[in-house]
Design a protein around this motif. Structure first.
Motif, PDB file in Angstrom:
ATOM      1  N   ASP A 109      46.764  38.209  53.993  1.00 32.78           N
ATOM      2  CA  ASP A 109      46.480  36.786  53.809  1.00 32.78           C
ATOM      3  C   ASP A 109      46.622  36.001  55.120  1.00 32.78           C
ATOM      4  O   ASP A 109      46.908  36.574  56.174  1.00 32.78           O
ATOM      5  N   ASN A 110      46.433  34.691  55.036  1.00 31.95           N
ATOM      6  CA  ASN A 110      46.455  33.824  56.213  1.00 31.95           C
ATOM      7  C   ASN A 110      47.802  33.792  56.922  1.00 31.95           C
ATOM      8  O   ASN A 110      47.882  33.445  58.097  1.00 31.95           O
TER       9      ASN A 110
ATOM     10  N   SER B  43      39.450  42.496  43.812  1.00 33.42           N
ATOM     11  CA  SER B  43      39.614  42.004  45.181  1.00 33.42           C
ATOM     12  C   SER B  43      40.322  40.659  45.144  1.00 33.42           C
ATOM     13  O   SER B  43      40.442  40.034  44.095  1.00 33.42           O
ATOM     14  N   ILE B  44      40.785  40.236  46.309  1.00 28.98           N
ATOM     15  CA  ILE B  44      41.514  38.979  46.412  1.00 28.98           C
ATOM     16  C   ILE B  44      41.149  38.315  47.736  1.00 28.98           C
ATOM     17  O   ILE B  44      40.921  38.993  48.742  1.00 28.98           O
ATOM     18  N   VAL B  45      41.069  36.992  47.720  1.00 33.84           N
ATOM     19  CA  VAL B  45      40.873  36.201  48.934  1.00 33.84           C
ATOM     20  C   VAL B  45      41.793  34.993  48.858  1.00 33.84           C
ATOM     21  O   VAL B  45      42.306  34.646  47.787  1.00 33.84           O
ATOM     22  N   GLN B  46      41.982  34.363  49.995  1.00 35.73           N
ATOM     23  CA  GLN B  46      42.825  33.173  50.070  1.00 35.73           C
ATOM     24  C   GLN B  46      42.031  32.066  50.746  1.00 35.73           C
ATOM     25  O   GLN B  46      41.372  32.300  51.767  1.00 35.73           O
ATOM     26  N   ASP B  47      42.100  30.861  50.189  1.00 39.19           N
ATOM     27  CA  ASP B  47      41.413  29.737  50.825  1.00 39.19           C
ATOM     28  C   ASP B  47      42.317  29.093  51.875  1.00 39.19           C
ATOM     29  O   ASP B  47      43.466  29.502  52.067  1.00 39.19           O
TER      30      ASP B  47
ATOM     31  N   TYR C 278      45.128  31.721  46.116  1.00 36.03           N
ATOM     32  CA  TYR C 278      44.551  33.051  45.993  1.00 36.03           C
ATOM     33  C   TYR C 278      43.514  33.054  44.870  1.00 36.03           C
ATOM     34  O   TYR C 278      43.706  32.409  43.833  1.00 36.03           O
ATOM     35  N   PHE C 279      42.453  33.818  45.080  1.00 33.87           N
ATOM     36  CA  PHE C 279      41.427  34.017  44.070  1.00 33.87           C
ATOM     37  C   PHE C 279      41.249  35.517  43.881  1.00 33.87           C
ATOM     38  O   PHE C 279      41.026  36.248  44.844  1.00 33.87           O
ATOM     39  N   VAL C 280      41.347  35.965  42.645  1.00 33.83           N
ATOM     40  CA  VAL C 280      41.268  37.390  42.324  1.00 33.83           C
ATOM     41  C   VAL C 280      40.043  37.630  41.465  1.00 33.83           C
ATOM     42  O   VAL C 280      39.848  36.949  40.449  1.00 33.83           O
TER      43      VAL C 280
END
Length: 161
Positions: A104-105, A147-151, A156-158
């Motif tokens: 993550d960030n 999968s997962i991303v972070q804004d 977090y978005f899964v």
């Protein structure tokens, strides 16, 4: 990227970019990671130093800001941490079927533990921070998180199957 040597993969599950290399955890058929230079030259050999690890089935990879790589090895239930020369420098074992890994960030490492339908969060040195999820279809639960991303705000978005 145009490759100057033909390569066939039955399944590519993840790739990670660095300043000089593209790493593609290969398919379950050959159970090794491959690397390419930006010129497209294939090179499975990690360089002058032989790798100090073997992978059972690499299915996910992530890179941090220090050009270190985290590889999810689903067959061995672990995440291995590699330096920029692809030598193992750390390992997190005991994960129930890690399907992906994400940095993550803030440099924390997030892992999809497929066996428990959960997301596990560790700091960069594999110290446990928290987890969330579990099996289910209601909010906060997962069927098969993919999968997962972070804004930029830290949310977090899964993606879930």
């Amino acid at each position: 990227m145009k490759l100057n040597k033909a390569r066939v993969f039955s399944l590519i599950l993840a790739i990670a970019m660095s300043t000089t290399l593209l790493i593609a955890p290969a398919s379950a058929a050959n159970d090794k990671s491959n690397r390419y230079s930006y010129a497209g030259v294939f090179g499975a050999d990690p360089g002058p130093a032989a790798p100090n690890y073997t992978l059972g089935n690499p299915v996910g990879i992530a890179k941090n800001s220090l050009n270190q790589y985290y590889v999810a090895d689903i067959a061995n239930g672990r995440i291995i941490k590699l330096d920029s020369s692809f030598r193992q420098i750390d390992q997190l074992s005991g994960i129930d079927m890690p399907l992906f890994v994400y940095v993550d960030n803030q440099g924390n490492v997030l892992v999809n533990e497929l066996g428990t339908h959960s997301i596990l969060k560790y700091d960069a040195n594999f110290n446990f921070i928290t987890s969330w999820g579990g099996p289910g279809t209601v909010d906060g639960k997962f069927n098969i998180p993919r999968s997962i991303v972070q804004d930029s705000l830290g949310n977090y978005f899964v993606s879930d199957e």
